[in-house]
Design an enzyme around this catalytic site. Structure first.
Site, PDB file in Angstrom:
ATOM      1  N   HIS A   1      17.203   9.136  38.612  1.00  0.00           N
ATOM      2  CA  HIS A   1      17.482   7.769  39.031  1.00  0.00           C
ATOM      3  C   HIS A   1      17.304   7.635  40.539  1.00  0.00           C
ATOM      4  O   HIS A   1      17.239   8.635  41.281  1.00  0.00           O
ATOM      5  CB  HIS A   1      18.866   7.303  38.585  1.00  0.00           C
TER       6      HIS A   1
ATOM      7  N   ARG B   1      31.711   6.535  40.328  1.00  0.00           N
ATOM      8  CA  ARG B   1      30.954   7.300  39.328  1.00  0.00           C
ATOM      9  C   ARG B   1      31.790   8.469  38.815  1.00  0.00           C
ATOM     10  O   ARG B   1      32.355   9.224  39.608  1.00  0.00           O
ATOM     11  CB  ARG B   1      29.669   7.834  39.953  1.00  0.00           C
TER      12      ARG B   1
ATOM     13  N   HIS C   1      16.328  11.432  41.922  1.00  0.00           N
ATOM     14  CA  HIS C   1      17.084  12.675  41.739  1.00  0.00           C
ATOM     15  C   HIS C   1      17.802  12.675  40.400  1.00  0.00           C
ATOM     16  O   HIS C   1      17.974  11.634  39.765  1.00  0.00           O
ATOM     17  CB  HIS C   1      18.120  12.862  42.858  1.00  0.00           C
TER      18      HIS C   1
ATOM     19  N   ASP D   1      21.579  13.984  39.185  1.00  0.00           N
ATOM     20  CA  ASP D   1      22.806  14.235  39.949  1.00  0.00           C
ATOM     21  C   ASP D   1      23.106  15.734  40.107  1.00  0.00           C
ATOM     22  O   ASP D   1      23.151  16.483  39.123  1.00  0.00           O
ATOM     23  CB  ASP D   1      24.004  13.529  39.284  1.00  0.00           C
TER      24      ASP D   1
HETATM   25  C1  SIN Z   1      23.958   7.731  42.268  1.00  0.00           C
HETATM   26  O1  SIN Z   1      24.777   8.112  41.448  1.00  0.00           O
HETATM   27  O2  SIN Z   1      23.042   8.465  42.619  1.00  0.00           O
HETATM   28  C2  SIN Z   1      24.074   6.337  42.837  1.00  0.00           C
HETATM   29  C3  SIN Z   1      23.418   5.348  41.950  1.00  0.00           C
HETATM   30  C4  SIN Z   1      23.588   3.948  42.428  1.00  0.00           C
HETATM   31  O3  SIN Z   1      24.372   3.699  43.340  1.00  0.00           O
HETATM   32  O4  SIN Z   1      22.929   3.061  41.877  1.00  0.00           O
END
Ligand code: SIN
Length: 274
Positions: free
Chosen positions: A247, A262, A100, A102
């Site tokens: 990611h 984050r 995805h 974000d």
């Molecule tokens: C995310 O921001 O989608 C999570 C990424 C992660 O935990 O590695």
């Protein structure tokens, strides 16, 4: 420190990801912060090791990158601009399992995300990244010329409907974005559909949309030549630019614990400049 130009630099793979070492993010000048943003725009992912910082320090650093995004579904009351990333032996899900970009369902979706992992499992918990600009460039001119004509719908409830089987009636954002978008710093184009949020190519029959999205999602997942993986250490910070990479958080560490925060900038409304 004024600049990251002299800093030790290691590219993770040919097309995506660069690791930097030997400086403190919190001591960076404004010009240094802009250099990080430029490098993230070009390489998609920038990893910086050994960056102890508190959540308020991370938020302050994030504000130096731009206006901060508040997650439409998961904002915490104490730190609305910091998303808690957490998994342990009681977890039924962890954020970001699946390819995805974000919160692409927002009208102005996230630009740069800055993830800091405080607690890592003994092994695993990597984050995988896939460069959508390099992938788009690898397509034939016929395919590129077709894709630039399209828009797609990004629905905030898709992860909850599909992945978590939730019937939560809460209204999540839905927005149409171009299937290919232009990065304002590099002027380059990248594919902008993802299996986490994109549920429909606009102005197409449902079967046509399903067929095209499935092919593109498979291509994203299988094109390992445009991917890299970040292996976390405590106090690692990773920046990624949601305009050019997708990611996938790897939840291979159950029942161990992984925890971080984050902070994410709000990007521009996605556009395509031809
Ligand atoms: C995310 O921001 O989608 C999570 C990424 C992660 O935990 O590695």
């Amino acid at each position: 420190m004024n600049s990251i130009v002299a800093v030790k630099r290691l590219d993770l793979t040919r097309h995506v990801g660069t690791e930097l070492a030997g400086f403190s993010l919190l001591n960076l000048s404004d010009a240094g912060v802009q250099e990080i943003l430029q490098l993230v725009a070009e390489r998609g992912v920038v990893v910086v090791r050994d960056q102890p910082m508190t959540i308020p320090e991370q938020i302050s650093f994030g504000r130096r990158m731009g206006e901060l995004h508040v997650h439409p579904a998961y904002a915490q009351s104490q730190y609305p601009e910091a998303l808690h990333i957490y998994g342990d032996e009681n977890s039924k899900m962890v954020p970001g399992e699946g390819w995805h970009s974000d919160v692409s369902c927002d009208e102005r979706p996230p630009g740069v995300s800055m993830l800091r992992i405080e607690t890592t499992p003994s092994v695993g918990g990597d984050t995988a990244f896939a460069h959508q600009g390099a992938l788009f460039e690898s397509f034939s001119d016929t395919m590129k010329n077709f894709l630039v004509t399209l828009k797609a719908r990004h629905s905030g409830d898709l992860p909850w409907r599909n992945q978590y089987k939730s019937v939560d009636p809460k209204a999540y954002p839905r927005n149409l974005h171009p299937v290919v978008r232009t990065h304002p710093l590099t002027g380059k184009n990248a594919l902008y559909v993802n299996s986490g949020f994109t549920d429909r190519i606009w102005d197409m029959e449902e079967w046509e949309s399903d067929m095209l999205l499935k092919s593109i999602f498979d291509k994203i997942a299988y094109s390992v030549e445009f991917q890299c993986r970040v292996r976390w250490e405590p106090n690692s910070v990773t920046f990624w630019d949601n305009r050019v990479v997708q990611h996938h958080a790897c939840w291979d560490y159950f029942p161990e614990k992984r925890e971080g925060w984050r902070v994410t900038t709000t990007g521009e409304r996605p556009y395509l400049a031809l």
